[in-house]
Every structure is written in C-alpha cells, then in structure tokens.
Design a protein around this motif. Sequence first.
Motif, PDB file in Angstrom:
ATOM      1  N   GLY A   4       0.784  -1.230   0.000  1.00  0.00           N
ATOM      2  CA  GLY A   4       0.000   0.000   0.000  1.00  0.00           C
ATOM      3  C   GLY A   4       0.815   1.279   0.000  1.00  0.00           C
ATOM      4  O   GLY A   4       0.265   2.357  -0.205  1.00  0.00           O
ATOM      5  N   ASP A   5       2.117   1.184   0.218  1.00  0.00           N
ATOM      6  CA  ASP A   5       2.973   2.383   0.270  1.00  0.00           C
ATOM      7  C   ASP A   5       4.426   1.996   0.012  1.00  0.00           C
ATOM      8  O   ASP A   5       5.342   2.448   0.686  1.00  0.00           O
ATOM      9  N   ASP A  36      -1.397  -2.236  -6.163  1.00  0.00           N
ATOM     10  CA  ASP A  36      -0.250  -1.951  -5.298  1.00  0.00           C
ATOM     11  C   ASP A  36       0.938  -1.477  -6.138  1.00  0.00           C
ATOM     12  O   ASP A  36       1.627  -0.524  -5.785  1.00  0.00           O
ATOM     13  N   GLN A  39       0.376   2.039  -7.304  1.00  0.00           N
ATOM     14  CA  GLN A  39       0.673   2.977  -6.215  1.00  0.00           C
ATOM     15  C   GLN A  39       2.175   3.251  -6.146  1.00  0.00           C
ATOM     16  O   GLN A  39       2.600   4.396  -6.047  1.00  0.00           O
ATOM     17  N   SER A  40       2.982   2.199  -6.226  1.00  0.00           N
ATOM     18  CA  SER A  40       4.445   2.382  -6.207  1.00  0.00           C
ATOM     19  C   SER A  40       4.904   3.211  -7.397  1.00  0.00           C
ATOM     20  O   SER A  40       5.750   4.097  -7.265  1.00  0.00           O
ATOM     21  N   TRP A  90      -5.052   0.716 -13.035  1.00  0.00           N
ATOM     22  CA  TRP A  90      -5.146   1.239 -11.675  1.00  0.00           C
ATOM     23  C   TRP A  90      -4.571   2.647 -11.532  1.00  0.00           C
ATOM     24  O   TRP A  90      -4.725   3.275 -10.481  1.00  0.00           O
ATOM     25  N   VAL A  94      -5.596   5.273  -8.389  1.00  0.00           N
ATOM     26  CA  VAL A  94      -4.518   5.395  -7.397  1.00  0.00           C
ATOM     27  C   VAL A  94      -4.014   6.834  -7.333  1.00  0.00           C
ATOM     28  O   VAL A  94      -3.847   7.404  -6.251  1.00  0.00           O
ATOM     29  N   ARG A  98      -4.291   9.510  -4.279  1.00  0.00           N
ATOM     30  CA  ARG A  98      -3.073  10.098  -3.712  1.00  0.00           C
ATOM     31  C   ARG A  98      -3.192  11.623  -3.616  1.00  0.00           C
ATOM     32  O   ARG A  98      -2.616  12.230  -2.716  1.00  0.00           O
ATOM     33  N   GLU A 101      -4.198  12.825  -0.293  1.00  0.00           N
ATOM     34  CA  GLU A 101      -3.279  12.674   0.829  1.00  0.00           C
ATOM     35  C   GLU A 101      -2.646  14.026   1.158  1.00  0.00           C
ATOM     36  O   GLU A 101      -2.674  14.954   0.361  1.00  0.00           O
ATOM     37  N   GLN A 111       2.841  15.040  -9.384  1.00  0.00           N
ATOM     38  CA  GLN A 111       1.991  13.898  -9.644  1.00  0.00           C
ATOM     39  C   GLN A 111       1.074  14.153 -10.823  1.00  0.00           C
ATOM     40  O   GLN A 111       0.828  13.273 -11.627  1.00  0.00           O
TER      41      GLN A 111
END
Length: 136
Positions: A4-5, A36, A39-40, A90, A94, A98, A101, A111
């Motif tokens: 997840g991170d 996942d 996300q990375s 994804w 994702v 983000r 956040e 981003q």
Amino acid sequence: MCHGDFHPDNVMLSEGGDPYRVIDWMTGMAGDPAGDMAQSWVILMSGTLPEDTEPAIRMGFETVRESLVEYYIHHYMQLSGITREAIESWMLPVAAARLDEDLPAQERAAQVCSGTNSSVIKVELHIIYTDTTMTE
C-alpha cells in the motif's frame, strides 16, 4: 498481501544477514497486486527531492528516475506475471486517491505531470487536481 505504500523510504538495507527489510506496513492489506504496483509507480514518478538538493544531484536524479522505474516495473511484471495493462488500469484511481493525501504542494503538482505516459490520465488528473486546490 499488498503493502500500500511501497517505495525506497520503506526499504531498510543491512550490511549483513538479510539484504533488506520492507517496513511501514500500516497500509498493508489484501488486494489486487496490480493496484499496489500502480501505487508504487505513482509514488516513484511523482516523489520530489528536498528543496535544498544541489542542482547537479537533482538533474542526475531526474535523468535516471524514469529508467529505474521502468526497470522496476519490467522486473515486477516478469516475476509476478501481471501485465502492464493491468497495472495501468489502476493508475487513475490510485493517482486520484493520492491527491487526497497530505502531500507537499510540489509533489502534488509533480503527480499531475508524471506517473504515466497516458495523456488522457494526465488531463483527468489535472481536472481532479484543479478541483481539489479550488476547494481548499
């Protein structure tokens, strides 16, 4: 199991014994490994260096970043059997999550401009980013 991170700050290297340890499992969960990995990918492509980083180091980092991330993705796909298409599916959810956040402004802007080669996703993220900054 999805981390997840997963990014370099969550990998500890050691001089002896095990070559590394993955830490910070607060967001660990059962889920789709392609999500996942996405996300990375987003974290690695949008992460920023500290403001006071020397220009030469910053330039070197930006020069090799995409190659390193591409190597990582390719290696991950070989080991897992997951396709690039599955990972890319994804990317938008994702990256959009983000943006919600508590990221530094520089990283939020990075981003919007990176993380994928898809111009459609970049435009959609720009719209999301613009909407979130207007409501803050």
